[in-house]
Design an enzyme around this catalytic site. Structure first.
Site, mmCIF file in Angstrom:
data_model
loop_
_atom_site.group_PDB
_atom_site.id
_atom_site.type_symbol
_atom_site.label_atom_id
_atom_site.label_comp_id
_atom_site.label_asym_id
_atom_site.label_seq_id
_atom_site.Cartn_x
_atom_site.Cartn_y
_atom_site.Cartn_z
ATOM 1 N N GLU A 1 0.864 -1.186 0.000
ATOM 2 C CA GLU A 1 0.000 0.000 0.000
ATOM 3 C C GLU A 1 0.894 1.228 0.000
ATOM 4 O OE1 GLU A 1 -2.951 0.102 3.109
ATOM 5 O OE2 GLU A 1 -2.893 2.283 3.243
ATOM 6 N N GLU B 1 -2.157 11.318 3.896
ATOM 7 C CA GLU B 1 -3.209 11.088 4.879
ATOM 8 C C GLU B 1 -3.196 12.261 5.854
ATOM 9 O OE1 GLU B 1 -4.148 6.694 6.020
ATOM 10 O OE2 GLU B 1 -1.962 6.866 5.871
#
Length: 228
Positions: free
Chosen positions: A101, A106
């Site tokens: 990933e 974020e």
């Protein structure tokens, strides 16, 4: 453009105990993904769907890429509990974290003006305390547009905010998927979560009735012949 993006839907916590139900753009009379004045707004609202107290959107590209430069220009939502992301999972995804990933950006609402870039692999992930990534403070993340980018080559993954490379992860050249699964095509994803293991680590502001993640653009660049 449904030719470029599709909606992922559901409210099963998405592996992180998140509190939102992802809808296909619209729920009832509420539009949660719309283009206006050239910007895409992904909206989260306080609206119960099943056992989920919030509704929001998670979008996945229809195309996947191996290597390239990926950039988004966006403004972050506000409020404790909000958790927007700009990230990637492999096209042939079967198992996390083995398949890898890439989190280009974020942002957790309880830590305003701090952005995070992270990779996850079988050898390096938060569930075993070996996650690789870092964070960077910026100004006015929720009121001004900033660029968030990834330069991904066979040798390295580099994460940027406003052109500054603040995180780099290098291929150890061992040919081991456990440490470098980043040699296959990956999809891009945009989503706005509420709560969860990280987004809700300091609780959720229950007075929040809506939050918006505003995206000016998402762009993908690749060299015409290979990657240098």
């Amino acid at each position: 453009d449904k030719g470029d993006w599709w909606y992922e839907t559901g409210g099963h916590g998405w592996g992180n105990n998140e509190k939102q139900y992802y809808v296909a753009g619209i729920t009832g009379t509420d539009t949660l993904a719309a283009i206006k004045d050239g910007n895409l707004t992904i909206k989260l609202i306080k609206k119960a769907i099943g056992t989920n107290p919030y509704a929001s959107v998670r979008m996945n590209t229809t195309q996947a890429w191996k290597y390239g430069y990926f950039e988004m220009r966006a403004k972050m939502p506000s409020g404790r509990g909000t958790w927007p992301a700009f990230w990637m999972l492999p096209k042939d995804f079967k198992s996390w974290p083995l398949d890898g990933e890439i989190d280009i950006m974020e942002y957790v609402g309880y830590e305003p003006n701090v952005v995070h870039g992270t990779i996850h692999t079988q050898a390096y992930n938060h569930s075993i305390g070996t996650q690789r990534g870092t964070k960077r403070s910026i100004q006015n993340a929720e009121t001004e547009f900033h660029t968030y980018a990834l330069l991904w080559t066979p040798e390295k993954i580099r994460v940027y905010v406003d052109g500054y490379n603040y995180f780099t992860f290098s291929n150890d050249e061992a040919g081991n998927k456990n440490t470098w699964p980043f040699n296959v095509p990956f999809y891009l994803k945009l989503n706005l979560a509420m709560g969860g293991n990280w987004g809700g680590a300091q609780g959720i502001d229950e007075t929040i009735t809506s939050a918006s993640y505003v995206v000016d653009y998402v762009r993908v660049y690749q060299l015409a012949t290979g990657v240098d």
